[in-house]
Design an enzyme around this catalytic site. Structure first.
Site, PDB file in Angstrom:
ATOM      1  N   CYS A   1      23.820 -21.170  10.101  1.00 57.80           N
ATOM      2  CA  CYS A   1      22.640 -20.414  10.520  1.00 57.80           C
ATOM      3  C   CYS A   1      22.918 -19.636  11.809  1.00 57.80           C
ATOM      4  CB  CYS A   1      21.450 -21.358  10.714  1.00 57.80           C
ATOM      5  SG  CYS A   1      19.939 -20.527  11.265  1.00 57.80           S
TER       6      CYS A   1
ATOM      7  N   CYS B   1      15.901 -27.920   9.754  1.00 59.24           N
ATOM      8  CA  CYS B   1      14.625 -27.207   9.791  1.00 59.24           C
ATOM      9  C   CYS B   1      13.900 -27.194   8.453  1.00 59.24           C
ATOM     10  CB  CYS B   1      14.828 -25.783  10.286  1.00 59.24           C
ATOM     11  SG  CYS B   1      15.848 -24.757   9.189  1.00 59.24           S
TER      12      CYS B   1
END
Length: 319
Positions: free
Chosen positions: A141, A240
């Protein structure tokens, strides 16, 4: 400009004596080698702060605002699926970002990167799990989204890109014509590992104000002193897109076929069962009861859908 120590001690209290040298990813750098942000940052420069809704990025924005820079916040929405409580974690975090930005009197922007995150990070992670490996979505990410697609969106939507700041516990330093990544001073929170795959060209325009600070001693205290809305927010320990209370293997089972199989000892004896190749990773406890000596997974064979485990007294010979 080098940040005056008096500016930070006004909020943080006295600093302990700084170590003479820091161990770094690329080299050893003394304290004097490092600046919280480069001398070429001008007061008129606009700094975009990547804010996640946590205390670290909140304090980052606060420090930069207190230094007199033009600060704006950017929140990237990477996930839009409801969690186990029926809410979207990204929505809660966005509300926290808005609350802090209101306190700091800075603009905040939400950028939807759900599609990009799915294609560049989540689908890749699923493929790795399907192959019996254990990826780290946070590393990908940072490389592909935060220091990739997000910076492109900032330049395209918000104007000329000057500086990008985050709440990572890392430092940078100049080495000739390059900017290199260094470990954060707080070794318990050092996050250089998570940025190690980022193209180093981005670090020349990146700022990491928390690089010399200690999370427990400095950052929390600074957030409380500033009255930030996230000062007491618990640290997120999960990935997340999973949520805080959900079992990771249960989450993955919604996206990958789950085939139970055997757990074998190193001599081929069946000693237990697993619920799917992605439910355990190398080095993890095999979860086999009835033995005085614990078993640990040391290998996986996707073709046969088998895992191999070794008892703790022999573990060093298999890793």
């Amino acid at each position: 400009m080098r940040v005056p120590r008096s500016t930070l001690t006004r909020f943080l209290g006295p600093f302990p004596p700084a170590p003479v040298r820091y161990s770094t990813l690329h080299s050893h750098a003394s304290h004097s080698d490092y600046e919280l942000w480069p001398s070429i940052v001008r007061p008129s420069d606009k700094i975009y702060v990547g804010m996640s809704g946590g205390v670290d990025s909140s304090v980052t924005a606060h420090i930069l605002k207190e230094q007199g820079y033009q600060v704006e916040a950017v929140f990237m929405r990477n996930w839009d699926t409801l969690d186990e409580r029926g809410t979207c974690p990204s929505t809660r975090d966005w509300h926290d970002v808005q609350a802090v930005c209101k306190q700091l009197d800075i603009r905040c922007h939400e950028i939807n990167l759900v599609k990009e995150y799915w294609n560049a990070v989540f689908s890749h992670a699923l493929d790795e799990y399907a192959r019996g490996r254990t990826p780290n979505p946070d590393i990908l990410c940072n490389k592909e989204i935060k220091f990739g697609v997000l910076l492109d969106h900032i330049a395209r939507r918000l104007g000329a890109f000057q500086w990008f700041a985050t709440g990572h516990y890392v430092r940078t330093a100049r080495r000739g014509d390059s900017t290199v990544l260094l470990r954060g001073a707080d070794r318990r929170k050092d996050q250089s590992y998570y940025l190690a795959a980022v193209d180093s060209k981005h670090f020349s325009r990146s700022l990491f104000p928390l690089g010399l600070l200690d999370k427990k001693r400095d950052v929390r205290r600074l957030a409380i002193a500033a009255g930030l809305a996230t000062a007491d927010k618990e640290e997120s320990m999960g990935i997340c897109f999973v949520g805080e209370r959900r079992r990771f293997d249960e989450f993955l089972a919604e996206y990958l076929p789950q085939h139970a199989g055997d757990i074998l000892s190193d001599n081929g004896k069946i000693i237990g069962k697993h619920k799917g190749m992605f439910t355990k990773t190398i080095g993890q406890s095999a979860g086999i009861s009835g033995w005085q000596d614990k078993w640990y997974i040391y290998a996986k064979d996707v073709a046969s859908n088998c895992m191999y485990a070794v008892q703790s007294r022999y573990v060093h010979s298999h890793f």
